[in-house]
Design a protein around this motif. Sequence first.
Motif, PDB file in Angstrom:
ATOM      1  N   ASN A  29      42.381  66.103  57.093  1.00 21.51           N
ATOM      2  CA  ASN A  29      41.995  65.686  55.745  1.00 21.51           C
ATOM      3  C   ASN A  29      43.197  65.775  54.818  1.00 21.51           C
ATOM      4  O   ASN A  29      43.959  66.730  54.863  1.00 21.51           O
ATOM      5  N   ALA A  30      43.387  64.747  54.020  1.00 20.39           N
ATOM      6  CA  ALA A  30      44.410  64.732  52.965  1.00 20.39           C
ATOM      7  C   ALA A  30      43.982  63.645  51.988  1.00 20.39           C
ATOM      8  O   ALA A  30      42.938  63.031  52.183  1.00 20.39           O
ATOM      9  N   TYR A  31      44.787  63.417  50.954  1.00 23.89           N
ATOM     10  CA  TYR A  31      44.389  62.379  50.006  1.00 23.89           C
ATOM     11  C   TYR A  31      44.772  60.989  50.498  1.00 23.89           C
ATOM     12  O   TYR A  31      44.715  60.026  49.759  1.00 23.89           O
ATOM     13  N   TYR A  32      45.205  60.890  51.771  1.00 24.42           N
ATOM     14  CA  TYR A  32      45.486  59.601  52.409  1.00 24.42           C
ATOM     15  C   TYR A  32      45.113  59.715  53.881  1.00 24.42           C
ATOM     16  O   TYR A  32      44.833  60.806  54.380  1.00 24.42           O
ATOM     17  N   GLU A  68      33.870  68.939  50.462  1.00 28.56           N
ATOM     18  CA  GLU A  68      32.931  67.843  50.727  1.00 28.56           C
ATOM     19  C   GLU A  68      31.672  68.317  51.443  1.00 28.56           C
ATOM     20  O   GLU A  68      30.643  67.653  51.388  1.00 28.56           O
ATOM     21  N   TYR A  74      51.846  66.802  47.415  1.00 33.23           N
ATOM     22  CA  TYR A  74      50.635  67.586  47.174  1.00 33.23           C
ATOM     23  C   TYR A  74      51.073  68.950  46.644  1.00 33.23           C
ATOM     24  O   TYR A  74      52.210  69.385  46.859  1.00 33.23           O
ATOM     25  N   PHE A  78      40.821  72.430  50.474  1.00 31.91           N
ATOM     26  CA  PHE A  78      41.868  71.780  49.672  1.00 31.91           C
ATOM     27  C   PHE A  78      42.792  72.784  48.990  1.00 31.91           C
ATOM     28  O   PHE A  78      43.846  72.400  48.478  1.00 31.91           O
ATOM     29  N   TYR A 120      47.187  69.507  42.788  1.00 34.20           N
ATOM     30  CA  TYR A 120      46.847  68.086  42.940  1.00 34.20           C
ATOM     31  C   TYR A 120      45.378  67.810  42.618  1.00 34.20           C
ATOM     32  O   TYR A 120      45.064  67.025  41.730  1.00 34.20           O
ATOM     33  N   TRP A 121      44.461  68.447  43.320  1.00 31.15           N
ATOM     34  CA  TRP A 121      43.042  68.191  43.089  1.00 31.15           C
ATOM     35  C   TRP A 121      42.524  68.923  41.854  1.00 31.15           C
ATOM     36  O   TRP A 121      41.625  68.436  41.169  1.00 31.15           O
ATOM     37  N   ARG A 150      42.776  67.042  38.928  1.00 27.26           N
ATOM     38  CA  ARG A 150      41.844  65.918  38.942  1.00 27.26           C
ATOM     39  C   ARG A 150      40.389  66.376  38.829  1.00 27.26           C
ATOM     40  O   ARG A 150      39.474  65.660  39.229  1.00 27.26           O
ATOM     41  N   GLN A 189      34.228  65.221  41.829  1.00 24.95           N
ATOM     42  CA  GLN A 189      34.587  66.380  40.999  1.00 24.95           C
ATOM     43  C   GLN A 189      33.672  66.484  39.783  1.00 24.95           C
ATOM     44  O   GLN A 189      33.295  67.578  39.375  1.00 24.95           O
TER      45      GLN A 189
END
Lengths: 263, 222
Positions: free
Chosen positions: A101-104, A152, A189, A232, A251-252, A255, B65
């Motif tokens: 898992n990553a943002y890509y 998630e 990241y 994460f 990073y997250w 967001r 989020q």
Amino acid sequence: MSIRTPSPSVFRPQRRIDQSVLDENRKLIKQIDRRKILRGTLSLGALTMLTGCDVTDRSAVQSVLRAVSEWNDGVQAFLFNPNKLAPTYTEAQVLRPPRYNAYYEIDEVKPVDVASWKLELSGLIDDKRPWTAQQIYELPEQELIVRHICVEGWDYIGQWSGPNLKQFLQRVGADLTAKYVMFRSADDYSGSIDMATALHPQTILATKYAKESITDPFGFPLRLRTSTKLGFKNPKWITSIEVTNTYPGGYWEDRGFNWHSGL
Amino acid sequence: MTEVAVHAPPRRLRRTHPLAVRIMHWTNAVSMIIMIGSGWKIYNDEVLFGWLHFPDAITIGGEAQGALQWHFLGMWIFTLNLLCYVIYGLVTGRFWRKLLPVWPHQIIADTRAALRFKLSHEDITKYNAVQRALYIGIILVLIVQVISGLAIWKPVQFQELTALFYDFQGARLAHFVCMALIVGFLVVHVALALFVPKTIGAMITGGPEVDDGRQPQRASGE
């Protein structure tokens, strides 16, 4: 039957009040209450007009949500017991390979060239000399077989090994009373954790998965592995560690995901 | 004074739904909607059942989020309100008065009557056996929902709670099943309230006055 309530006055002779008057005048009392409630609702409405506060204002809602998330950081820090260990599992339960898992996507992973890779140190650390992979491999290893839980909702049991973060921070003379430890990664990241979690006995800088060197998609050559935080919060491909008292975000986290995200 | 003494102690009349109950009811309603709507969005990121995704239009929070932020705001409102309600119900005796007794034969009899549309709705101050069973059930489900929620939120700090549901995914499943039960209850509850609209009025204004059997606080001696 009179419906008038005698007005309370200090000049009235003191005597026991007949309770039955309350029952006799119940209707009247109710009406007064209802008026008060009506008046109350009107003044509440007037108050919102006075302050110019618009509850439908998107940014106002956003700032409330952010404020509650920050409050929840404090609650989680309070709930965090530095001596409470995450449950551990057997080697037979380990998922091989781990879940990516990553943002890509996995095919976009850019492998780190270990020959030129260095771990940079900054902030409230005495010895800021960078570390090579070889130097890190020579440190004593700790193994963890713990559950990785993603924000998630999925999870798996992973077997991670590498130097204990607390011991590493002590070795480089980090200020262990500082608030935050920030990790930056080769893929832009980043993520930060509270010092209490950094010092938890089950927080390591992982170099191995299932007793073998971590492969590229999972953070080679170095990644964070906390046992008490969501997935994460464990940056992969770490290139620098900073100890600081200034909130560094991540990073997250920047967001909108909850910063503490402790398990 | 003697005249007062010979009277039987005056009974205290109360609304069917005291103000505190009404406030807690509507606070709960709002918090439930926040929790369900945001929970559906969170669920969508990692579904338990491949065939089930909730359309974004009926979720709250926009992105994952945002949904999480709503969920962790709503949890405070929902949990603290539920805590107040349970304490209130136990301390004032409302639970025993309104929800007990509830015997299986009464539930069966009232269910039969309800299905034949023969259940009386004249007196809304007393719950029938089906209502009692459903209200007891939903209160228990709400409590399990809080516990499974804590088990998902803190599977290390509250690992003992997580273990009650076997593991993390077990807790997620329990949280989902309780959500489904709550949504099911909500549908039936709202439908029946619309069927007997004066019950909605009662939950706003308080409804008819009832003698709840409690003595006034300053009852004079016999």
